[in-house]
Design a protein around this motif. Structure first.
Motif, PDB file in Angstrom:
ATOM      1  N   ALA A  47       0.859  -1.192   0.000  1.00  0.00           N
ATOM      2  CA  ALA A  47       0.000   0.000   0.000  1.00  0.00           C
ATOM      3  C   ALA A  47       0.892   1.238   0.000  1.00  0.00           C
ATOM      4  O   ALA A  47       1.810   1.352   0.803  1.00  0.00           O
ATOM      5  N   THR A  51       0.926   2.027  -5.362  1.00  0.00           N
ATOM      6  CA  THR A  51      -0.275   1.226  -5.650  1.00  0.00           C
ATOM      7  C   THR A  51      -1.263   2.084  -6.421  1.00  0.00           C
ATOM      8  O   THR A  51      -1.956   1.598  -7.321  1.00  0.00           O
ATOM      9  N   HIS A  54      -0.217   2.207  -9.925  1.00  0.00           N
ATOM     10  CA  HIS A  54      -0.526   0.957 -10.630  1.00  0.00           C
ATOM     11  C   HIS A  54      -1.993   0.895 -11.041  1.00  0.00           C
ATOM     12  O   HIS A  54      -2.330   0.277 -12.037  1.00  0.00           O
ATOM     13  N   THR A  60      -5.022  -0.934 -15.212  1.00  0.00           N
ATOM     14  CA  THR A  60      -3.697  -0.687 -14.642  1.00  0.00           C
ATOM     15  C   THR A  60      -2.884   0.141 -15.629  1.00  0.00           C
ATOM     16  O   THR A  60      -3.150   0.107 -16.828  1.00  0.00           O
ATOM     17  N   CYS A  66       2.511  -7.678 -11.443  1.00  0.00           N
ATOM     18  CA  CYS A  66       2.693  -7.033 -10.136  1.00  0.00           C
ATOM     19  C   CYS A  66       1.888  -7.759  -9.077  1.00  0.00           C
ATOM     20  O   CYS A  66       0.743  -8.129  -9.303  1.00  0.00           O
ATOM     21  N   ASN A  68       0.361  -7.139  -5.479  1.00  0.00           N
ATOM     22  CA  ASN A  68       0.070  -6.128  -4.460  1.00  0.00           C
ATOM     23  C   ASN A  68      -0.003  -6.804  -3.115  1.00  0.00           C
ATOM     24  O   ASN A  68      -0.767  -7.742  -2.933  1.00  0.00           O
TER      25      ASN A  68
END
Ligand code: TPP
Ligand code: SF4
Ligand code: MG
Length: 304
Positions: A47, A51, A54, A60, A66, A68
């Motif tokens: 976070a 983020t 992204h 995105t 990726c 998260n």
């Protein structure tokens, strides 16, 4: 070595139309980091403003895979990816763990330290906008002395920045470097070098943040350069334990004096409550750190 950012690959892995603020230093840095790593890369991100960059499912702005992860788990997730790729017999993929200063200096430090102690084969990049910006600008252990944040609103922060690159260097990992989004070519070259090294590689990237530091978005590049010119940020590498100043910091060491930190501070609203005493304290902190870096640089050069 590339001569200019204009001669780097045309390939883009971070696409336009992302959700960072105008003038975001992180966005400039991330674009060049991904260009240096290329498409065979898997990223883990906790976070953070990254983020947000992204994007939110199902859209995105980044065209490489990726994962998260939760706020403290960036290095742990990257360690898992490294182990998974090894189990599959897949070689050549770069695992990049990348997090902000809050996610690195504070909440992610134990997973990162554990991975570095094992010399896990990944690149970890901390982009430093010097506060918890995604949640409104709370102080982190990388906020500088005297800066006002939403959790240091009256007197400004009372402590200096935690020296995260030095902590990582103390793990004895093969590569530690510092960089700035205002010197993207220097950053690009350091990421390229890191890519070819095995083991834990740590890069610290200073990333000015206009709404958090309170300066106009058009000043981002100049602000990051001023950070280096005043010694608030110093560019260096520690390769197999050998320290050397690089880029603009190496030139400043050769040519002479840094600019006063006051020049940097006066251009940012976050320092509106800093006292003269704190500015003096910051100046002596920067001066003694700079002396130490220059001495280490000269000592390594004399052994070449
Ligand atoms: C365990 C946990 N605590 C708090 C949060 C809330 N949170 C999300 S992003 C964030 C700030 C991240 O700061 P930093 O790592 O410096 O990245 P930046 O936002 O500055 O890019 C916080 C506090 C969370 N997601 N998880
Ligand atoms: S708050 Fe700062 S770091 Fe976050 S997206 Fe905006 S400019 Fe970038
Ligand atoms: Mg931050």
């Amino acid at each position: 070595m590339a001569e200019s950012v204009l001669t780097l690959t045309d390939k883009e892995y971070m696409l336009s139309g992302n959700r960072t603020c105008a003038g975001c230093g992180l966005a400039i840095a991330y674009r060049h980091i991904l260009k240096a790593l290329g498409e065979d890369t898997i990223v883990t991100v906790p976070a953070s403003c990254l983020t947000v960059l992204h994007g939110m499912y199902p859209v995105t702005s980044v065209n490489i895979p990726c994962v998260n992860v939760t706020f403290p788990s960036t290095a742990a997730a990257a360690s898992g990816l490294v182990a998974g790729l090894k189990a599959l017999g897949k070689t050549g993929t770069t695992v990049l763990a990348i997090a902000g200063d809050g996610g690195t200096h504070d909440i992610g430090i134990q997973a990162l330290s554990g991975a570095a102690e094992r010399n896990t084969d990944f690149i970890y990049i901390c982009y430093d906008n010097e506060a918890y910006m995604n949640t409104g600008g709370q102080r982190s252990s990388s906020t500088p002395l005297g800066a006002s944040t939403t959790t240091t609103p009256v007197l400004g922060k009372g402590q200096h920045q935690k020296d995260m690159p030095a902590i990582m260097a103390a793990h004895g990992i093969p590569y530690v470097a510092t960089a700035s989004s205002s010197y993207p070519l220097d950053l690009y070259e350091k990421v390229k070098k890191a890519k070819d090294i095995t083991g834990t590689r740590f890069l610290y990237v200073s990333a000015p943040c206009p709404p958090g530091w309170l300066f106009p978005p058009g000043d981002t590049i100049g602000m990051g350069r001023l950070a280096v010119e005043t010694g608030m940020v110093v560019l260096y590498e520690i390769e197999d334990g050998v320290f050397r100043l690089t880029g603009a910091s190496e030139r400043l060491a050769r040519e002479g004096k840094l600019k006063p930190v006051r020049e940097y501070i006066e251009r940012q609203g976050r320092f509106r409550r800093i006292t003269d005493r704190q500015i003096d304290e910051l100046q002596s902190f920067v001066d003694s750190r700079w002396e130490e870096y220059v001495a280490r640089h000269k000592a390594s050069a004399s052994q070449d």
